[in-house]
Design a protein around this motif. Structure first.
Motif, mmCIF file in Angstrom:
data_model
loop_
_atom_site.group_PDB
_atom_site.id
_atom_site.type_symbol
_atom_site.label_atom_id
_atom_site.label_comp_id
_atom_site.label_asym_id
_atom_site.label_seq_id
_atom_site.Cartn_x
_atom_site.Cartn_y
_atom_site.Cartn_z
ATOM 1 N N ASP A 84 -12.664 21.627 -21.127
ATOM 2 C CA ASP A 84 -13.583 21.437 -22.589
ATOM 3 C C ASP A 84 -13.763 22.670 -23.265
ATOM 4 O O ASP A 84 -14.736 23.111 -23.805
ATOM 5 C CB ASP A 84 -14.764 21.079 -21.799
ATOM 6 C CG ASP A 84 -15.030 19.524 -21.525
ATOM 7 O OD1 ASP A 84 -13.994 18.746 -21.864
ATOM 8 O OD2 ASP A 84 -15.853 19.409 -20.628
ATOM 9 N N ALA A 85 -12.709 23.214 -23.884
ATOM 10 C CA ALA A 85 -12.523 24.336 -24.488
ATOM 11 C C ALA A 85 -12.548 24.184 -25.970
ATOM 12 O O ALA A 85 -11.951 22.954 -26.507
ATOM 13 C CB ALA A 85 -11.571 25.208 -23.963
ATOM 14 N N ASP A 86 -12.745 24.777 -26.802
ATOM 15 C CA ASP A 86 -12.569 25.092 -28.177
ATOM 16 C C ASP A 86 -10.973 25.373 -28.407
ATOM 17 O O ASP A 86 -10.545 26.585 -27.769
ATOM 18 C CB ASP A 86 -13.388 25.723 -29.208
ATOM 19 C CG ASP A 86 -14.839 25.249 -29.135
ATOM 20 O OD1 ASP A 86 -14.907 23.930 -28.770
ATOM 21 O OD2 ASP A 86 -15.623 25.894 -29.530
ATOM 22 N N VAL A 87 -10.025 24.808 -28.914
ATOM 23 C CA VAL A 87 -8.810 25.151 -28.878
ATOM 24 C C VAL A 87 -8.115 25.359 -30.347
ATOM 25 O O VAL A 87 -8.595 24.519 -31.421
ATOM 26 C CB VAL A 87 -7.661 24.170 -28.431
ATOM 27 C CG1 VAL A 87 -6.273 24.548 -28.287
ATOM 28 C CG2 VAL A 87 -8.218 24.016 -26.932
ATOM 29 N N SER A 88 -7.777 26.597 -30.891
ATOM 30 C CA SER A 88 -7.259 27.061 -32.275
ATOM 31 C C SER A 88 -6.044 27.979 -32.127
ATOM 32 O O SER A 88 -6.272 28.867 -31.363
ATOM 33 C CB SER A 88 -8.547 27.616 -32.801
ATOM 34 O OG SER A 88 -8.179 28.136 -34.158
ATOM 35 N N SER A 89 -5.181 27.818 -32.869
ATOM 36 C CA SER A 89 -4.038 28.741 -32.947
ATOM 37 C C SER A 89 -3.493 29.065 -31.684
ATOM 38 O O SER A 89 -3.154 30.474 -31.454
ATOM 39 C CB SER A 89 -4.079 29.810 -33.807
ATOM 40 O OG SER A 89 -4.736 29.712 -34.905
ATOM 41 N N GLY A 90 -3.217 28.149 -30.830
ATOM 42 C CA GLY A 90 -2.764 28.516 -29.331
ATOM 43 C C GLY A 90 -3.499 29.329 -28.412
ATOM 44 O O GLY A 90 -3.319 29.742 -27.261
ATOM 45 N N HIS A 91 -4.796 29.319 -28.580
ATOM 46 C CA HIS A 91 -5.622 30.032 -27.722
ATOM 47 C C HIS A 91 -7.006 28.965 -27.379
ATOM 48 O O HIS A 91 -7.216 28.117 -28.357
ATOM 49 C CB HIS A 91 -6.418 31.300 -28.326
ATOM 50 C CG HIS A 91 -5.201 32.264 -28.520
ATOM 51 N ND1 HIS A 91 -4.346 32.427 -29.383
ATOM 52 C CD2 HIS A 91 -5.349 33.507 -27.663
ATOM 53 C CE1 HIS A 91 -3.661 33.553 -29.248
ATOM 54 N NE2 HIS A 91 -4.073 34.001 -27.999
ATOM 55 N N ALA A 92 -7.444 28.988 -26.198
ATOM 56 C CA ALA A 92 -8.814 28.265 -25.770
ATOM 57 C C ALA A 92 -9.808 29.177 -25.482
ATOM 58 O O ALA A 92 -9.652 30.165 -24.907
ATOM 59 C CB ALA A 92 -8.286 27.436 -24.869
ATOM 60 N N ASP A 93 -11.105 29.006 -26.008
ATOM 61 C CA ASP A 93 -12.277 29.561 -25.620
ATOM 62 C C ASP A 93 -13.558 28.659 -25.466
ATOM 63 O O ASP A 93 -13.599 27.430 -25.803
ATOM 64 C CB ASP A 93 -12.584 30.623 -26.667
ATOM 65 C CG ASP A 93 -13.303 31.914 -26.210
ATOM 66 O OD1 ASP A 93 -13.497 31.993 -25.108
ATOM 67 O OD2 ASP A 93 -13.777 32.821 -26.939
ATOM 68 N N TYR A 94 -14.656 29.572 -24.764
ATOM 69 C CA TYR A 94 -15.929 28.523 -24.600
ATOM 70 C C TYR A 94 -15.646 27.274 -23.776
ATOM 71 O O TYR A 94 -16.277 26.147 -24.105
ATOM 72 C CB TYR A 94 -16.354 28.226 -26.049
ATOM 73 C CG TYR A 94 -16.723 29.124 -27.014
ATOM 74 C CD1 TYR A 94 -17.613 30.255 -26.635
ATOM 75 C CD2 TYR A 94 -15.836 29.307 -28.107
ATOM 76 C CE1 TYR A 94 -17.717 31.440 -27.612
ATOM 77 C CE2 TYR A 94 -15.812 30.357 -29.064
ATOM 78 C CZ TYR A 94 -16.990 31.350 -28.747
ATOM 79 O OH TYR A 94 -17.196 32.433 -29.505
ATOM 80 N N GLY A 95 -14.930 27.348 -22.854
ATOM 81 C CA GLY A 95 -14.880 26.183 -21.634
ATOM 82 C C GLY A 95 -15.086 26.876 -20.390
ATOM 83 O O GLY A 95 -15.947 27.674 -20.247
#
Length: 118
Positions: A84-95
């Motif tokens: 359940d991460a926010d994915v952008s430009s080949g990176h995932a965060d806030y999961g």
């Protein structure tokens, strides 16, 4: 003029109601969105670098959820599923790395608030 309001047929109402019930049941039982990430690659601005799923689906990682693997450059990588991460430009965060926590975050028809007291 005669009242020309259209009445909903009972079959339409029943089918519509079944769709709502199906959505409620599947939203809670479905798997959360997941990405395979390198836990050693965390960047404060971008998050974790997303890597190929094959790095997370080995038999070694099946029990623990993560496994150290060597990349083609010989560098060690700690690959794990990140949910359940926010994915952008080949990176995932806030999961989260916890599948059960990702499922408990809820949705329509799910019980639990997703927070752990304390």
């Amino acid at each position: 003029m005669a009242d020309t309001r259209r009445r909903l047929r009972s079959s339409t109402v029943v089918l519509g109601g079944m769709g709502v019930v199906a959505a409620a049941l599947t939203s809670c039982g479905s798997d959360p969105d997941r990405r395979c990430v390198d836990r050693d690659s965390y960047d404060y601005v971008y998050g974790y670098k997303v890597v190929a799923d094959k790095n997370c689906s080995s038999s070694a990682s099946a029990s623990s959820g993560s496994a150290r693997k060597k990349t083609t450059t010989g560098k060690q990588m700690d690959a794990a599923w990140y949910y359940d991460a926010d994915v952008s430009s080949g990176h995932a965060d806030y999961g989260t790395f916890s599948r059960s926590e990702a499922v408990d975050r809820g949705g329509f028809g799910c019980s639990g608030s997703g927070s752990s007291g304390g």
